[in-house]
Write a protein that holds these residues in place. Structure first.
Motif, mmCIF file in Angstrom:
data_model
loop_
_atom_site.group_PDB
_atom_site.id
_atom_site.type_symbol
_atom_site.label_atom_id
_atom_site.label_comp_id
_atom_site.label_asym_id
_atom_site.label_seq_id
_atom_site.Cartn_x
_atom_site.Cartn_y
_atom_site.Cartn_z
ATOM 1 N N VAL A 133 -8.835 161.128 45.884
ATOM 2 C CA VAL A 133 -10.021 161.296 45.626
ATOM 3 C C VAL A 133 -11.150 160.023 46.086
ATOM 4 O O VAL A 133 -10.175 158.806 45.893
ATOM 5 C CB VAL A 133 -10.499 161.393 43.966
ATOM 6 C CG1 VAL A 133 -11.962 161.202 43.358
ATOM 7 C CG2 VAL A 133 -9.673 162.423 43.263
ATOM 8 N N ARG A 134 -12.135 160.179 46.618
ATOM 9 C CA ARG A 134 -12.799 159.051 46.995
ATOM 10 C C ARG A 134 -14.271 159.159 46.988
ATOM 11 O O ARG A 134 -14.663 160.422 47.131
ATOM 12 C CB ARG A 134 -12.362 158.874 48.723
ATOM 13 C CG ARG A 134 -13.320 157.957 49.278
ATOM 14 C CD ARG A 134 -12.606 156.319 48.982
ATOM 15 N NE ARG A 134 -13.341 155.399 49.597
ATOM 16 C CZ ARG A 134 -12.692 154.007 50.174
ATOM 17 N NH1 ARG A 134 -11.444 154.080 49.991
ATOM 18 N NH2 ARG A 134 -13.334 153.361 50.666
ATOM 19 N N THR A 135 -15.134 158.206 46.681
ATOM 20 C CA THR A 135 -16.491 158.541 46.641
ATOM 21 C C THR A 135 -17.152 158.235 47.845
ATOM 22 O O THR A 135 -16.953 157.185 48.624
ATOM 23 C CB THR A 135 -17.083 157.087 45.717
ATOM 24 O OG1 THR A 135 -16.586 157.400 44.101
ATOM 25 C CG2 THR A 135 -18.491 157.124 45.477
ATOM 26 N N LEU A 136 -17.995 159.150 48.536
ATOM 27 C CA LEU A 136 -18.534 159.268 49.725
ATOM 28 C C LEU A 136 -20.052 159.193 49.476
ATOM 29 O O LEU A 136 -20.943 159.693 50.340
ATOM 30 C CB LEU A 136 -17.934 160.421 50.189
ATOM 31 C CG LEU A 136 -16.621 160.885 50.442
ATOM 32 C CD1 LEU A 136 -16.328 162.169 51.071
ATOM 33 C CD2 LEU A 136 -16.088 159.716 51.272
ATOM 34 N N ASP A 137 -20.657 158.584 48.758
ATOM 35 C CA ASP A 137 -22.046 158.193 48.447
ATOM 36 C C ASP A 137 -22.770 157.877 49.588
ATOM 37 O O ASP A 137 -22.215 157.272 50.391
ATOM 38 C CB ASP A 137 -22.333 157.385 47.369
ATOM 39 C CG ASP A 137 -21.890 157.715 45.754
ATOM 40 O OD1 ASP A 137 -21.341 159.038 45.787
ATOM 41 O OD2 ASP A 137 -22.019 157.067 44.940
ATOM 42 N N LYS A 138 -24.058 158.273 50.119
ATOM 43 C CA LYS A 138 -24.522 158.035 51.344
ATOM 44 C C LYS A 138 -24.978 156.395 51.181
ATOM 45 O O LYS A 138 -24.852 155.875 52.197
ATOM 46 C CB LYS A 138 -25.969 158.702 51.161
ATOM 47 C CG LYS A 138 -25.958 160.046 51.297
ATOM 48 C CD LYS A 138 -25.749 160.492 52.868
ATOM 49 C CE LYS A 138 -25.885 161.683 53.288
ATOM 50 N NZ LYS A 138 -25.651 162.303 54.786
ATOM 51 N N GLN A 139 -25.267 156.050 50.215
ATOM 52 C CA GLN A 139 -25.370 154.461 50.007
ATOM 53 C C GLN A 139 -24.179 153.790 50.498
ATOM 54 O O GLN A 139 -24.433 152.330 50.818
ATOM 55 C CB GLN A 139 -26.148 154.060 49.018
ATOM 56 C CG GLN A 139 -24.936 153.920 47.746
ATOM 57 C CD GLN A 139 -25.407 155.339 46.775
ATOM 58 O OE1 GLN A 139 -25.835 156.339 47.526
ATOM 59 N NE2 GLN A 139 -25.015 155.513 45.599
ATOM 60 N N LEU A 140 -22.969 154.219 50.609
ATOM 61 C CA LEU A 140 -21.895 153.567 50.955
ATOM 62 C C LEU A 140 -21.497 153.966 52.412
ATOM 63 O O LEU A 140 -20.569 153.010 52.907
ATOM 64 C CB LEU A 140 -20.693 154.123 50.147
ATOM 65 C CG LEU A 140 -20.754 153.910 48.405
ATOM 66 C CD1 LEU A 140 -19.314 154.300 47.744
ATOM 67 C CD2 LEU A 140 -20.903 152.263 48.302
ATOM 68 N N GLN A 141 -22.353 154.671 53.105
ATOM 69 C CA GLN A 141 -21.967 154.971 54.427
ATOM 70 C C GLN A 141 -23.092 153.984 55.227
ATOM 71 O O GLN A 141 -24.228 154.083 54.907
ATOM 72 C CB GLN A 141 -22.293 156.351 54.783
ATOM 73 C CG GLN A 141 -21.372 157.535 54.004
ATOM 74 C CD GLN A 141 -21.865 158.529 54.204
ATOM 75 O OE1 GLN A 141 -22.352 158.871 55.060
ATOM 76 N NE2 GLN A 141 -21.526 159.634 53.183
ATOM 77 N N GLU A 142 -22.491 153.556 56.471
ATOM 78 C CA GLU A 142 -23.327 152.886 57.410
ATOM 79 C C GLU A 142 -22.976 153.043 58.845
ATOM 80 O O GLU A 142 -21.610 152.994 59.077
ATOM 81 C CB GLU A 142 -23.767 151.629 56.902
ATOM 82 C CG GLU A 142 -24.505 150.616 57.672
ATOM 83 C CD GLU A 142 -24.709 149.164 57.465
ATOM 84 O OE1 GLU A 142 -25.781 148.619 57.605
ATOM 85 O OE2 GLU A 142 -23.871 148.810 56.725
ATOM 86 N N LEU A 143 -23.829 153.150 59.672
ATOM 87 C CA LEU A 143 -23.569 152.927 61.299
ATOM 88 C C LEU A 143 -24.524 151.768 61.695
ATOM 89 O O LEU A 143 -25.795 151.539 61.291
ATOM 90 C CB LEU A 143 -24.047 154.336 61.687
ATOM 91 C CG LEU A 143 -23.239 155.662 61.476
ATOM 92 C CD1 LEU A 143 -23.713 156.689 62.345
ATOM 93 C CD2 LEU A 143 -21.709 155.412 62.015
ATOM 94 N N VAL A 144 -23.591 151.210 62.509
ATOM 95 C CA VAL A 144 -24.395 149.741 63.137
ATOM 96 C C VAL A 144 -23.952 149.941 64.775
ATOM 97 O O VAL A 144 -23.133 150.016 65.049
ATOM 98 C CB VAL A 144 -24.030 148.738 62.557
ATOM 99 C CG1 VAL A 144 -24.550 147.184 63.245
ATOM 100 C CG2 VAL A 144 -24.184 148.445 61.107
#
Length: 222
Positions: A133-144
């Motif tokens: 199980v993993r939390t995949l919330d949008k606020q935890l995702q980022e591209l730079v």
């Protein structure tokens, strides 16, 4: 007594007396030997011990009662090898996905025209043999995006951050893809600086899911 009297010469009488004396001494000696042999324990010629007498158990020497036997003492050459440490436990099915259990990748089209608005992808995959199980919330995702000199050019959360509540059970080997569209302009974390079109050249994109970071994915703008 000292002057024998008789018809024979005196030497004859002396020899007779000497013989009697020797016989008397032999008789006395034989009697003494016989008496000594009858006394118990007087020598090896005495009567043997009774065959019905049981031999007492021999008690171990005092040194053996104090010092352990040689067979029980470990020497440097006979030291037993250490036992192997227990094998580490594997991941628990249904538990949390740690960073070590995940693969994270950024996919780009490879090239994009100046001013274009390409779509990038952030790909998460469970690389372990069990579901987790993993939390995949949008606020935890980022591209730079960074340029060839390593300077930051753009970030997906700079000007239009998104949020969601997304906790998933990831099956082993199953990828989860999150598309991210780029507006074609530069940005910085406060989104207060002027946004411009990046110059043509080579860039790389890096992805992040909370504490998990991906490798670099190339992008050429021209």
């Amino acid at each position: 007594m000292l002057h024998p009297v008789g018809p024979l010469p005196a030497a004859v009488y002396w020899r007779r007396r000497l013989a009697v004396l020797v016989a008397l001494l032999v008789l006395l000696g034989g009697l003494g030997w016989l008496l000594l042999s009858l006394v118990p324990g007087s020598g090896s010629s005495g009567p043997a011990a009774s065959p019905t007498t049981a031999a007492a158990p021999a008690e171990p020497p005092a040194l053996e009662r104090v010092v352990p036997a040689v067979s029980g003492v470990r020497t440097p050459g006979t030291t037993a090898p250490p036992s192997a440490p227990p094998a580490p436990a594997g991941p628990t099915p249904g538990g949390s996905c740690t960073d070590e259990m995940l693969g994270l990748e950024v996919r780009t089209p490879g090239t994009a025209a100046v001013g274009a608005k390409p779509t990038f992808e952030l790909v998460v995959v469970n690389t372990s043999p069990v579901p987790c199980v993993r939390t995949l919330d949008k606020q935890l995702q980022e591209l730079v995006m960074v340029d060839a000199a390593g300077a930051r050019v753009w970030g997906s959360n700079d000007c239009f951050p998104e949020s969601s509540s997304d906790q998933r059970t990831l099956a082993p080997g199953e990828p989860v893809v999150f598309p991210v569209r780029w507006g074609g302009l530069t940005s910085e974390p406060t989104c207060t600086a002027e946004r411009v079109t990046p110059s043509p050249g080579d860039y790389v994109l890096r992805g992040r899911l909370d504490t998990k970071v991906s490798g670099d994915a190339p992008l050429t703008i021209g």
